[in-house]
Design a protein around this motif. Structure first.
Motif, PDB file in Angstrom:
ATOM      1  N   PRO A 147      -7.825 -36.501   3.166  1.00  0.00           N
ATOM      2  CA  PRO A 147      -9.410 -36.452   2.862  1.00  0.00           C
ATOM      3  C   PRO A 147     -10.050 -37.519   2.062  1.00  0.00           C
ATOM      4  CG  PRO A 147      -8.351 -33.894   2.496  1.00  0.00           C
ATOM      5  CD  PRO A 147      -6.943 -35.698   3.438  1.00  0.00           C
ATOM      6  N   TYR A 148      -8.703 -38.180   1.006  1.00  0.00           N
ATOM      7  CA  TYR A 148      -9.128 -38.730  -0.040  1.00  0.00           C
ATOM      8  C   TYR A 148      -8.327 -40.516   0.868  1.00  0.00           C
ATOM      9  CZ  TYR A 148      -3.977 -37.649   0.146  1.00  0.00           C
ATOM     10  OH  TYR A 148      -2.726 -37.437   0.110  1.00  0.00           O
ATOM     11  N   ALA A 149      -8.085 -40.181   1.828  1.00  0.00           N
ATOM     12  CA  ALA A 149      -7.460 -41.696   2.802  1.00  0.00           C
ATOM     13  C   ALA A 149      -8.436 -42.589   3.533  1.00  0.00           C
ATOM     14  CB  ALA A 149      -6.519 -41.774   3.154  1.00  0.00           C
TER      15      ALA A 149
ATOM     16  N   PRO B  38      -1.291 -26.770   2.863  1.00  0.00           N
ATOM     17  CA  PRO B  38      -2.314 -26.545   0.982  1.00  0.00           C
ATOM     18  C   PRO B  38      -1.771 -27.436  -0.070  1.00  0.00           C
ATOM     19  CG  PRO B  38      -0.246 -25.222   1.907  1.00  0.00           C
ATOM     20  CD  PRO B  38      -0.372 -26.171   2.432  1.00  0.00           C
ATOM     21  N   PHE B  39      -1.286 -28.415   0.236  1.00  0.00           N
ATOM     22  CA  PHE B  39      -1.058 -28.845  -1.443  1.00  0.00           C
ATOM     23  C   PHE B  39      -2.420 -29.802  -1.206  1.00  0.00           C
ATOM     24  CE2 PHE B  39       3.655 -28.726  -2.618  1.00  0.00           C
ATOM     25  CZ  PHE B  39       3.697 -27.472  -2.546  1.00  0.00           C
ATOM     26  N   HIS B  40      -1.860 -31.233  -0.709  1.00  0.00           N
ATOM     27  CA  HIS B  40      -3.123 -32.227  -0.486  1.00  0.00           C
ATOM     28  C   HIS B  40      -4.461 -32.388   1.244  1.00  0.00           C
ATOM     29  CE1 HIS B  40       0.245 -33.495  -2.974  1.00  0.00           C
ATOM     30  NE2 HIS B  40      -0.309 -34.063  -3.678  1.00  0.00           N
ATOM     31  N   HIS B  41      -4.180 -31.137   1.712  1.00  0.00           N
ATOM     32  CA  HIS B  41      -4.956 -30.475   2.817  1.00  0.00           C
ATOM     33  C   HIS B  41      -5.523 -31.634   3.892  1.00  0.00           C
ATOM     34  CE1 HIS B  41      -7.591 -28.483  -0.363  1.00  0.00           C
ATOM     35  NE2 HIS B  41      -6.947 -28.258  -0.128  1.00  0.00           N
ATOM     36  N   TRP B  42      -3.637 -32.266   3.826  1.00  0.00           N
ATOM     37  CA  TRP B  42      -3.742 -33.109   5.466  1.00  0.00           C
ATOM     38  C   TRP B  42      -3.628 -32.285   6.472  1.00  0.00           C
ATOM     39  CZ3 TRP B  42       0.511 -37.613   5.099  1.00  0.00           C
ATOM     40  CH2 TRP B  42       0.617 -38.608   4.084  1.00  0.00           C
ATOM     41  N   GLN B  43      -4.477 -32.636   7.600  1.00  0.00           N
ATOM     42  CA  GLN B  43      -4.912 -32.515   8.567  1.00  0.00           C
ATOM     43  C   GLN B  43      -3.479 -32.342  10.192  1.00  0.00           C
ATOM     44  OE1 GLN B  43      -8.863 -30.050  10.289  1.00  0.00           O
ATOM     45  NE2 GLN B  43      -9.242 -31.431   7.342  1.00  0.00           N
ATOM     46  N   PHE B  44      -3.502 -31.395  11.171  1.00  0.00           N
ATOM     47  CA  PHE B  44      -2.177 -31.934  11.732  1.00  0.00           C
ATOM     48  C   PHE B  44      -2.821 -31.463  13.387  1.00  0.00           C
ATOM     49  CE2 PHE B  44       0.165 -32.262   8.217  1.00  0.00           C
ATOM     50  CZ  PHE B  44       0.234 -33.865   8.085  1.00  0.00           C
ATOM     51  N   GLY B  45      -2.891 -32.032  14.718  1.00  0.00           N
ATOM     52  CA  GLY B  45      -3.518 -31.096  15.223  1.00  0.00           C
ATOM     53  C   GLY B  45      -2.497 -30.329  16.340  1.00  0.00           C
ATOM     54  N   ALA B  46      -2.872 -29.554  17.398  1.00  0.00           N
ATOM     55  CA  ALA B  46      -1.943 -29.334  18.299  1.00  0.00           C
ATOM     56  C   ALA B  46      -0.540 -29.876  18.733  1.00  0.00           C
ATOM     57  CB  ALA B  46      -2.370 -28.624  18.980  1.00  0.00           C
TER      58      ALA B  46
END
Length: 159
Positions: A95-97, A79-87
């Motif tokens: 998103p910004y890198a 919820p903070f910086h929108h990093w996403q993680f798979g199963a």
């Protein structure tokens, strides 16, 4: 090992399969925060219908993904910086890198959904499951009564 400042004695927990949710509690695109084995976890179902269990705290700044996190495709998003993680717990998007940090991952656990229940395999040493969960042949038939949910908080061993 520690979890958010408190020491966890992993030897308190036997290795094995544990029920962490009922199948109908986690719809596609939904996250459920749970706490087992002295740590916070997230149970989520991706858009493909598969269920996963990951550690809840984002490795970036420690946000609890179970509070305000979102399912994006088959990943969870912090919820903070929108990093996403798979199963598998690996970071799939920042998103910004332009480059994903190699150590950006969450702990992931073997999961098996069977008999209307979501099971997670826990082993303090990280070994894979040593046995399978048996199928209850009667589950889902006319002779089967549905599971009844009763929750009682007790300070005791989960088995």
């Amino acid at each position: 090992m520690t979890q958010k400042g408190s020491a966890v004695d992993w030897s308190r927990y036997p290795r094995g399969w544990f029920v962490v949710a009922y199948s109908d509690e986690v719809e596609p695109g939904q996250i459920k925060g749970v706490e087992y084995f002295g740590k916070k976890l997230v149970v989520y179902r991706g858009e493909n219908g598969e269920i996963s269990v990951l550690d809840a705290y984002c490795p970036h700044l420690g946000a609890d993904i179970g509070v305000g996190g979102k399912v994006v495709g088959n990943c969870v998003r912090c919820p903070f910086h929108h990093w996403q993680f798979g199963a598998d717990g690996k970071c799939t998007d920042v998103p910004y890198a332009k480059k994903i940090p190699s150590r950006a991952k969450l702990g992931s656990y073997p999961v098996h959904e069977l008999n209307g229940l979501v099971f997670m395999y826990f082993d303090q040493d990280g070994h894979p499951p040593t046995y399978s969960i048996p199928v209850v042949e009667e589950y889902g038939t006319d002779s089967w009564l549905p599971w009844v949910t009763n929750e009682i908080t007790m300070k005791t061993h989960p088995r």
